[in-house]
Design a protein around this motif. Structure first.
Motif, PDB file in Angstrom:
ATOM      1  N   SER A  51      -6.934  -4.268  -3.847  1.00  0.00           N
ATOM      2  CA  SER A  51      -5.788  -3.415  -4.181  1.00  0.00           C
ATOM      3  C   SER A  51      -6.033  -2.506  -5.385  1.00  0.00           C
ATOM      4  O   SER A  51      -5.425  -1.445  -5.491  1.00  0.00           O
ATOM      5  CB  SER A  51      -4.539  -4.256  -4.425  1.00  0.00           C
ATOM      6  OG  SER A  51      -4.663  -5.029  -5.600  1.00  0.00           O
ATOM      7  N   ILE A  52      -6.961  -2.875  -6.274  1.00  0.00           N
ATOM      8  CA  ILE A  52      -7.199  -2.030  -7.450  1.00  0.00           C
ATOM      9  C   ILE A  52      -7.924  -0.729  -7.098  1.00  0.00           C
ATOM     10  O   ILE A  52      -8.034   0.159  -7.926  1.00  0.00           O
ATOM     11  CB  ILE A  52      -7.954  -2.781  -8.568  1.00  0.00           C
ATOM     12  CG1 ILE A  52      -9.338  -3.206  -8.102  1.00  0.00           C
ATOM     13  CG2 ILE A  52      -7.147  -3.953  -9.074  1.00  0.00           C
ATOM     14  CD1 ILE A  52     -10.225  -3.713  -9.224  1.00  0.00           C
ATOM     15  N   TYR A  53      -8.435  -0.613  -5.854  1.00  0.00           N
ATOM     16  CA  TYR A  53      -9.097   0.607  -5.417  1.00  0.00           C
ATOM     17  C   TYR A  53      -8.195   1.453  -4.515  1.00  0.00           C
ATOM     18  O   TYR A  53      -8.636   2.436  -3.921  1.00  0.00           O
ATOM     19  CB  TYR A  53     -10.403   0.288  -4.693  1.00  0.00           C
ATOM     20  CG  TYR A  53     -11.388  -0.411  -5.587  1.00  0.00           C
ATOM     21  CD1 TYR A  53     -11.991   0.266  -6.652  1.00  0.00           C
ATOM     22  CD2 TYR A  53     -11.699  -1.749  -5.414  1.00  0.00           C
ATOM     23  CE1 TYR A  53     -12.875  -0.383  -7.493  1.00  0.00           C
ATOM     24  CE2 TYR A  53     -12.582  -2.403  -6.249  1.00  0.00           C
ATOM     25  CZ  TYR A  53     -13.168  -1.709  -7.286  1.00  0.00           C
ATOM     26  OH  TYR A  53     -14.050  -2.354  -8.133  1.00  0.00           O
ATOM     27  N   LEU A  54      -6.926   1.076  -4.423  1.00  0.00           N
ATOM     28  CA  LEU A  54      -5.954   1.813  -3.619  1.00  0.00           C
ATOM     29  C   LEU A  54      -4.980   2.539  -4.522  1.00  0.00           C
ATOM     30  O   LEU A  54      -4.807   2.171  -5.680  1.00  0.00           O
ATOM     31  CB  LEU A  54      -5.179   0.845  -2.714  1.00  0.00           C
ATOM     32  CG  LEU A  54      -5.997   0.066  -1.693  1.00  0.00           C
ATOM     33  CD1 LEU A  54      -5.119  -0.971  -1.001  1.00  0.00           C
ATOM     34  CD2 LEU A  54      -6.625   0.997  -0.674  1.00  0.00           C
ATOM     35  N   GLN A  55      -4.347   3.560  -3.964  1.00  0.00           N
ATOM     36  CA  GLN A  55      -3.309   4.284  -4.700  1.00  0.00           C
ATOM     37  C   GLN A  55      -2.106   4.423  -3.783  1.00  0.00           C
ATOM     38  O   GLN A  55      -2.241   4.873  -2.640  1.00  0.00           O
ATOM     39  CB  GLN A  55      -3.815   5.655  -5.127  1.00  0.00           C
ATOM     40  CG  GLN A  55      -2.814   6.435  -5.942  1.00  0.00           C
ATOM     41  CD  GLN A  55      -3.383   7.759  -6.415  1.00  0.00           C
ATOM     42  OE1 GLN A  55      -4.549   8.054  -6.234  1.00  0.00           O
ATOM     43  NE2 GLN A  55      -2.540   8.564  -7.014  1.00  0.00           N
ATOM     44  N   ALA A  56      -0.938   4.037  -4.260  1.00  0.00           N
ATOM     45  CA  ALA A  56       0.290   4.149  -3.485  1.00  0.00           C
ATOM     46  C   ALA A  56       0.643   5.617  -3.293  1.00  0.00           C
ATOM     47  O   ALA A  56       0.498   6.435  -4.208  1.00  0.00           O
ATOM     48  CB  ALA A  56       1.430   3.425  -4.195  1.00  0.00           C
ATOM     49  N   ILE A  57       1.064   5.971  -2.070  1.00  0.00           N
ATOM     50  CA  ILE A  57       1.481   7.344  -1.772  1.00  0.00           C
ATOM     51  C   ILE A  57       2.774   7.308  -0.970  1.00  0.00           C
ATOM     52  O   ILE A  57       3.143   6.279  -0.398  1.00  0.00           O
ATOM     53  CB  ILE A  57       0.404   8.125  -0.984  1.00  0.00           C
ATOM     54  CG1 ILE A  57       0.084   7.435   0.341  1.00  0.00           C
ATOM     55  CG2 ILE A  57      -0.852   8.312  -1.812  1.00  0.00           C
ATOM     56  CD1 ILE A  57      -0.788   8.263   1.274  1.00  0.00           C
ATOM     57  N   ASP A  58       3.449   8.441  -0.914  1.00  0.00           N
ATOM     58  CA  ASP A  58       4.620   8.589  -0.064  1.00  0.00           C
ATOM     59  C   ASP A  58       4.158   8.932   1.337  1.00  0.00           C
ATOM     60  O   ASP A  58       3.103   9.540   1.525  1.00  0.00           O
ATOM     61  CB  ASP A  58       5.525   9.711  -0.574  1.00  0.00           C
ATOM     62  CG  ASP A  58       6.108   9.398  -1.942  1.00  0.00           C
ATOM     63  OD1 ASP A  58       6.302   8.199  -2.240  1.00  0.00           O
ATOM     64  OD2 ASP A  58       6.351  10.348  -2.706  1.00  0.00           O
TER      65      ASP A  58
END
Length: 98
Positions: free
Chosen positions: A51-58
């Motif tokens: 999860s630390i290599y992901l970025q939340a997006i809309d």
């Protein structure tokens, strides 16, 4: 353990994320904790991401990113047509540096 993205924002099931390494976008299907890390599986493929290599997006942003990617692919194809694929690059007419 709470799942957070690369910016420290909480993410969970049904959140949309982008993988920073390749730009892969997906909706979170599953989460699991292993070795003090949170792993996320998305609908984009059958891979697990830390999860630390992901970025939340809309979700709206996801569509914009896909459209931008399609535009870039179109420009690449267009440039191949302009330059042509029949250019002979085997000649050593120009020396490189060094």
């Amino acid at each position: 353990m709470e799942a957070v993205d690369s910016n420290g924002k909480s993410i969970g099931k049904d959140s949309y994320v982008i993988y920073n390494g390749t730009g892969t976008i997906g909706k979170i299907l599953e989460l699991k904790t292993q070795d003090k890390s949170v792993w996320v599986k998305t609908d984009a493929n059958d891979l697990w991401y830390n999860s630390i290599y992901l970025q939340a997006i809309d979700k709206i942003e996801e569509k914009k990113l896909k459209r931008k990617s399609e535009d870039i692919d179109g420009k690449i194809k267009k440039s191949h047509k302009i330059v042509g694929d029949d250019i002979d690059m085997s000649s050593e007419l120009c020396d490189g540096g060094g």
